[in-house]
Design a protein around this motif. Structure first.
Motif, PDB file in Angstrom:
ATOM      1  N   ALA A  48       0.938  -1.100   0.138  1.00 54.01           N
ATOM      2  CA  ALA A  48       0.027   0.159  -0.162  1.00 54.01           C
ATOM      3  C   ALA A  48       0.862   1.334   0.033  1.00 54.01           C
ATOM      4  O   ALA A  48       0.409   2.338  -0.786  1.00 54.01           O
ATOM      5  CB  ALA A  48      -0.925  -0.013   1.186  1.00 54.01           C
ATOM      6  N   TYR A  49       1.780   1.134   0.806  1.00 55.14           N
ATOM      7  CA  TYR A  49       2.874   2.605   0.960  1.00 55.14           C
ATOM      8  C   TYR A  49       3.556   2.564  -0.434  1.00 55.14           C
ATOM      9  O   TYR A  49       3.526   3.799  -0.864  1.00 55.14           O
ATOM     10  CB  TYR A  49       3.855   2.227   1.930  1.00 55.14           C
ATOM     11  CG  TYR A  49       4.902   3.244   2.179  1.00 55.14           C
ATOM     12  CD1 TYR A  49       4.604   3.954   3.401  1.00 55.14           C
ATOM     13  CD2 TYR A  49       5.606   3.592   1.449  1.00 55.14           C
ATOM     14  CE1 TYR A  49       5.426   5.007   3.642  1.00 55.14           C
ATOM     15  CE2 TYR A  49       6.644   4.862   1.552  1.00 55.14           C
ATOM     16  CZ  TYR A  49       6.474   5.602   2.810  1.00 55.14           C
ATOM     17  OH  TYR A  49       7.264   6.634   3.102  1.00 55.14           O
TER      18      TYR A  49
ATOM     19  N   ALA B 246       3.026  20.955   4.211  1.00 54.65           N
ATOM     20  CA  ALA B 246       1.893  20.497   4.240  1.00 54.65           C
ATOM     21  C   ALA B 246       1.741  18.855   4.329  1.00 54.65           C
ATOM     22  O   ALA B 246       1.323  18.083   5.194  1.00 54.65           O
ATOM     23  CB  ALA B 246       1.029  20.770   3.153  1.00 54.65           C
ATOM     24  N   THR B 247       2.720  18.384   3.236  1.00 49.40           N
ATOM     25  CA  THR B 247       2.623  16.865   2.798  1.00 49.40           C
ATOM     26  C   THR B 247       3.615  16.096   4.276  1.00 49.40           C
ATOM     27  O   THR B 247       3.203  15.069   4.830  1.00 49.40           O
ATOM     28  CB  THR B 247       3.171  16.370   1.738  1.00 49.40           C
ATOM     29  OG1 THR B 247       4.537  16.921   1.542  1.00 49.40           O
ATOM     30  CG2 THR B 247       2.404  16.869   0.771  1.00 49.40           C
ATOM     31  N   LEU B 248       4.381  16.791   4.777  1.00 47.30           N
ATOM     32  CA  LEU B 248       5.201  16.482   5.995  1.00 47.30           C
ATOM     33  C   LEU B 248       4.332  16.329   7.114  1.00 47.30           C
ATOM     34  O   LEU B 248       4.374  15.199   8.058  1.00 47.30           O
ATOM     35  CB  LEU B 248       6.583  17.254   6.100  1.00 47.30           C
ATOM     36  CG  LEU B 248       7.736  16.869   5.254  1.00 47.30           C
ATOM     37  CD1 LEU B 248       8.854  17.770   5.667  1.00 47.30           C
ATOM     38  CD2 LEU B 248       8.244  15.642   5.597  1.00 47.30           C
TER      39      LEU B 248
ATOM     40  N   VAL C  48       1.045  12.757  10.591  1.00 51.84           N
ATOM     41  CA  VAL C  48      -0.291  12.596  11.206  1.00 51.84           C
ATOM     42  C   VAL C  48      -0.539  11.311  10.986  1.00 51.84           C
ATOM     43  O   VAL C  48      -1.081  10.231  11.772  1.00 51.84           O
ATOM     44  CB  VAL C  48      -1.355  13.430  10.789  1.00 51.84           C
ATOM     45  CG1 VAL C  48      -2.794  12.868  11.362  1.00 51.84           C
ATOM     46  CG2 VAL C  48      -1.188  14.757  11.709  1.00 51.84           C
ATOM     47  N   ALA C  49      -0.467  10.832   9.675  1.00 54.74           N
ATOM     48  CA  ALA C  49      -0.697   9.376   9.214  1.00 54.74           C
ATOM     49  C   ALA C  49       0.351   8.271  10.009  1.00 54.74           C
ATOM     50  O   ALA C  49       0.177   7.239  10.295  1.00 54.74           O
ATOM     51  CB  ALA C  49      -0.482   9.188   7.776  1.00 54.74           C
TER      52      ALA C  49
ATOM     53  N   LEU D 182      -1.418   6.179   3.412  1.00 56.51           N
ATOM     54  CA  LEU D 182      -1.635   7.586   3.376  1.00 56.51           C
ATOM     55  C   LEU D 182      -0.190   8.207   3.507  1.00 56.51           C
ATOM     56  O   LEU D 182      -0.004   8.986   2.918  1.00 56.51           O
ATOM     57  CB  LEU D 182      -2.585   7.969   4.559  1.00 56.51           C
ATOM     58  CG  LEU D 182      -4.085   7.964   4.055  1.00 56.51           C
ATOM     59  CD1 LEU D 182      -4.753   8.126   5.248  1.00 56.51           C
ATOM     60  CD2 LEU D 182      -4.626   8.712   3.147  1.00 56.51           C
ATOM     61  N   SER D 183       0.533   7.433   4.274  1.00 55.91           N
ATOM     62  CA  SER D 183       2.013   8.079   4.585  1.00 55.91           C
ATOM     63  C   SER D 183       2.740   8.055   3.214  1.00 55.91           C
ATOM     64  O   SER D 183       3.412   8.933   3.061  1.00 55.91           O
ATOM     65  CB  SER D 183       2.786   7.150   5.759  1.00 55.91           C
ATOM     66  OG  SER D 183       2.171   7.160   6.913  1.00 55.91           O
TER      67      SER D 183
END
Length: 154
Positions: free
Chosen positions: A55-56, A82-84, A89-90, A109-110
Motif C-alpha cells: 500500500a505504501y 503540508a505533506t510532511l 499525522v498518518a 496515506l503516509s
C-alpha cells in the motif's frame, strides 16, 4: 572571474529540505525489516502484513504526478510542509493502529504524502540553486536520501 560573473544564491540544498528528503527515504524503507514483527504482533500472516509495504509503495508512486502539479500551483516549500505534516499525522495513526486494516490505510496515506518530498525537493534545488552549483547540490540531496535509506534498513 569577476565578482559580477559569480552566481548568487544558495550553493547547497537548504538543511530542512535535506532533512525532509532523509525522513521520506527513512520512512519508505523502515517497514521492510519490520514486516515479520508486525505480522506476529497483529496476529496476521506474512502475506497479509506485506500489504502494509504494498500500500505504501503503490501510493508513493501513484501520488507523485499529483504532487508535481500541486507543487507548481501551491509552491514547493508550502507543499513539502503540508505533506510532511500530513505524513506525520498518518504516521501517528499507524503507530497506534489497533489492527492491520487501520495500519495498511495509515501507511498507504503516509506513502502518498511522502511521495511529494523527494521529487519536490529535487525540483526545489533545480529552481533555487545556480546552474554552476546545481550538480553538487543535487549530490548533497541524494546523499541525504541514501543515508535515510541505509539508516532505515539498519
Amino acid at each position: 572571474m569577476s565578482a559580477a560573473a559569480v552566481p548568487h544564491g544558495p550553493t547547497r540544498p537548504p538543511f530542512p529540505v535535506s532533512v525532509a528528503a532523509f525522513v521520506s527515504s527513512f520512512d519508505r524503507f523502515a517497514i521492510s525489516p519490520l514486516v515479520v514483527l508486525v505480522a506476529h504482533d497483529l496476529g496476521a500472516t506474512l502475506a497479509e502484513a506485506l500489504t502494509i509495504a504494498s500500500a505504501y509503495f503503490l501510493a508513493y508512486g501513484i501520488s507523485q504526478p499529483v504532487w508535481g502539479v500541486l507543487s507548481d500551483r501551491l509552491g514547493r516549500v508550502r507543499l513539502m510542509k503540508a505533506t510532511l505534516l500530513a505524513a506525520a499525522v498518518a504516521g501517528m495513526v499507524a503507530t497506534f493502529a489497533p489492527n492491520l486494516t487501520i495500519l495498511v490505510i495509515a501507511r498507504g496515506l503516509s506513502g502518498a504524502f511522502y511521495g511529494a518530498i523527494v521529487p519536490t525537493s529535487m525540483t526545489y534545488v533545480g529552481d533555487t540553486v545556480a546552474e554552476a552549483h546545481r550538480q553538487p547540490a543535487l549530490t548533497d540531496l541524494m546523499a541525504a536520501i541514501a543515508v535515510g535509506t541505509a539508516s532505515a534498513t539498519a
